[in-house]
Design a protein around this motif. Structure first.
Motif, PDB file in Angstrom:
ATOM      1  N   THR A   1      64.967  56.035  26.337  1.00 25.35           N
ATOM      2  CA  THR A   1      64.708  57.114  26.096  1.00 25.35           C
ATOM      3  C   THR A   1      63.596  57.922  25.882  1.00 25.35           C
ATOM      4  OG1 THR A   1      66.510  56.913  23.965  1.00 25.35           O
ATOM      5  CG2 THR A   1      64.894  58.809  24.236  1.00 25.35           C
ATOM      6  N   PHE A   2      62.420  57.464  25.942  1.00 23.96           N
ATOM      7  CA  PHE A   2      61.135  58.133  25.740  1.00 23.96           C
ATOM      8  C   PHE A   2      61.072  57.945  27.238  1.00 23.96           C
ATOM      9  CE2 PHE A   2      56.352  56.838  27.476  1.00 23.96           C
ATOM     10  CZ  PHE A   2      55.978  57.893  26.673  1.00 23.96           C
TER      11      PHE A   2
ATOM     12  N   ASN B   1      51.080  50.019  23.322  1.00 28.34           N
ATOM     13  CA  ASN B   1      50.029  51.558  22.292  1.00 28.34           C
ATOM     14  C   ASN B   1      51.185  52.729  22.664  1.00 28.34           C
ATOM     15  OD1 ASN B   1      48.946  54.964  23.451  1.00 28.34           O
ATOM     16  ND2 ASN B   1      48.090  53.645  22.167  1.00 28.34           N
ATOM     17  N   LEU B   2      52.880  52.309  23.110  1.00 24.23           N
ATOM     18  CA  LEU B   2      53.746  52.981  22.557  1.00 24.23           C
ATOM     19  C   LEU B   2      53.782  52.532  21.375  1.00 24.23           C
ATOM     20  CD1 LEU B   2      55.657  53.517  25.684  1.00 24.23           C
ATOM     21  CD2 LEU B   2      54.359  54.941  24.860  1.00 24.23           C
TER      22      LEU B   2
ATOM     23  N   GLY C   1      54.962  54.235  16.934  1.00 24.02           N
ATOM     24  CA  GLY C   1      56.006  54.786  16.196  1.00 24.02           C
ATOM     25  C   GLY C   1      57.061  54.229  17.876  1.00 24.02           C
ATOM     26  N   ILE C   2      57.172  54.392  18.926  1.00 26.11           N
ATOM     27  CA  ILE C   2      58.195  54.585  19.510  1.00 26.11           C
ATOM     28  C   ILE C   2      59.184  53.274  20.339  1.00 26.11           C
ATOM     29  CG2 ILE C   2      58.762  54.371  22.273  1.00 26.11           C
ATOM     30  CD1 ILE C   2      57.711  56.963  21.447  1.00 26.11           C
TER      31      ILE C   2
END
Length: 487
Positions: free
Chosen positions: A207-208, A196-197, A201-202
């Motif tokens: 960093t997230f 899903n991430l 667009g992750i």
């Protein structure tokens, strides 16, 4: 032009040439036997036969074989029907109680047919796994004079099934009794969260996670534990699996969150087989250092639905390593840093500071006299008291070390002479307090101070502190009229 065969002839040909073993039998004797048992008050045929297993012979003797087909003779390696009938005890042998119960239970309840998986034996000794189906033929329901029985040879399938069961049992035993903690887990929900991430667009998960640390806990809560083995329950102090599953939050916490974040980063990068050292906790709260091996099983690479995780307890090894590291840097008797660490720290300070660096040289007064008059046990006790005082006085602000038999030193990074004097006053104060609690041999430390303002002056400062300490020590012995060389 050929004449069509009659229906009776057709039946004879079909019966004889059928690819399965067929037996045409007269079961009127069986019907009479069952009726006799009912008249005698038998209500439960299964309980009756289990209580009187010898009555199974009556059941077998009541069956009369009328005809068998070619496949039957071939299956049981009989030359003809007469040979087959004469050898029934060799075909139907060993424990026939269970097959008899399975068949009679169905007929006893009023059924007109029965089926059962059983074992027979060919006349050449082969063991045959067969599936039996029996049917009272239409028109004979009241007499049971005609019963058609078919035997399907499923020896190959049964052996494969038994081998599979044995393989599964063996695998289960290996799992349950493995000396390693084993966990079977479902990570499919975590895969969906990560996918899903990506859809959002992750691209940089590291960093997230820094921005959203709660995502790590969210993923941790989505792990579904399918099974664990006995070693796992023993290791984590759980009475059963349910107790462990209910308290997983107590097992995976603190340091576990950090290592799990690293695990997620590896999964994000496609590393489905991993190993690392982790810290978990028993249900009693004791830390466990573990070597973890994690593998998504090959047939579940697409959904992560089956993960095998093994945990090897390395707590004892970690404690041993920590103790060895401690021994490498500490004096065991006093608990202070040892000479090796002191020299290393002195060199580090000479290179990097911070400046100024204060050096306090110390010597324990009267140790030789205590050793000579009261023994080394008393001398060691005095050294331990010195360690208690210096550890408390210096704390984490500097390095207090035992660098020789009765020699001590304190390094104070970033401390000028005034700050060092304060430490020395603290040592003197604690020394006096210590003597109040330990009557007998007084604790007395001679101290000398010097300060280095840069790296080049460190060696000189050590030497100056030694000179100052020896001057104090000399005055100590002079005041007591003692020769230092004898003390």
């Amino acid at each position: 032009m050929s004449t069509p065969l009659s229906s009776a002839a057709d039946f004879e040909h079909m019966f004889d040439l059928a690819p399965v073993s067929l037996w045409l039998e007269d079961w009127s004797g069986v019907r009479a036997l069952l009726q006799r048992w009912k008249n005698q008050g038998v209500a439960d045929v299964e309980a009756f036969l289990r209580g009187h297993p010898e009555r199974v012979r009556e059941y077998g003797a009541a069956i009369r074989i009328l005809k068998v087909n070619r496949r039957t003779l071939a299956l049981f390696a009989a030359a003809d029907q007469a040979t087959l009938e004469a050898s029934l005890e060799r075909i139907f042998r060993d424990d026939m109680l269970e097959p008899a119960i399975a068949e009679l239970r169905q007929l006893w309840s009023g059924a007109l047919e029965f089926s059962n998986q059983t074992v027979n034996y060919a006349l050449d000794g082969r063991r045959l796994d067969v599936f039996i189906r029996g049917r009272i033929l239409p028109g004979h329901e009241s007499s049971w004079e005609r019963v058609l029985v078919s035997l399907e040879d499923n020896t190959v399938q049964e052996r494969a099934r038994v081998q599979l069961q044995e393989s599964e049992r063996h695998a289960r035993l290996l799992f349950e009794h493995s000396p390693v903690s084993l966990w079977v887990e479902d990570f499919s929900a975590i895969k969906r969260l990560l996918d899903n991430l990506r859809e959002r667009g992750i691209t940089d998960l590291k960093t997230f996670l820094k921005v959203h640390p709660e995502f790590v806990e969210q993923c941790l809560h989505e792990i579904r534990v399918v099974d664990v083995n006995r070693t796992t329950l023993h290791l984590f102090g759980a009475v059963d699996k349910q107790a462990l599953y209910a308290q997983l939050a107590a097992v995976f916490r603190d340091e576990a969150l950090e290592t799990f974040a690293d695990q997620l980063l590896d999964l994000w990068d496609g590393r489905l087989v991993q190993q690392r050292e982790v810290v978990n906790y028993t249900l009693a709260g004791e830390p466990l250092h573990m070597h973890m091996q994690f593998a998504v099983q090959e047939d579940h690479h697409g959904d992560w639905g089956l993960v095998l995780l093994s945990l090897v307890d390395i707590t004892a090894r970690k404690k041993a390593e920590a103790y060895l590291e401690y021994l490498g840097k500490h004096d065991v008797l006093t608990g202070l840093r040892n000479r090796a660490y002191y020299v290393e720290e002195l060199n580090r300070l000479a290179r990097k500071g911070p400046w100024p660096v204060a050096v306090i040289a110390m010597d324990l007064n009267g140790l030789k006299t205590v050793n000579d008059d009261h023994g080394h046990v008393a001398g060691d006790a005095l050294l331990r008291r010195a360690g208690e005082v210096l550890s408390k006085a210096v704390g984490s602000s500097g390095c207090a070390a035992r660098i020789g038999g009765d020699e001590f030193a304190v390094l104070l990074p970033g401390a000028d002479e005034r700050a060092a004097q304060t430490v020395m006053e603290h040592v003197t104060s604690l020394q006096e307090l210590n003597n109040q609690f330990y009557p007998g041999q007084p604790l007395s430390l001679a101290m000398g101070l010097a300060v280095a303002c840069d790296g080049a002056a460190v060696t000189a400062a050590v030497h100056q502190a030694d000179i100052a300490m020896y001057e104090v020590k000399a005055r100590h012995y002079e005041s007591r009229g003692a020769d230092r060389r004898q003390r």
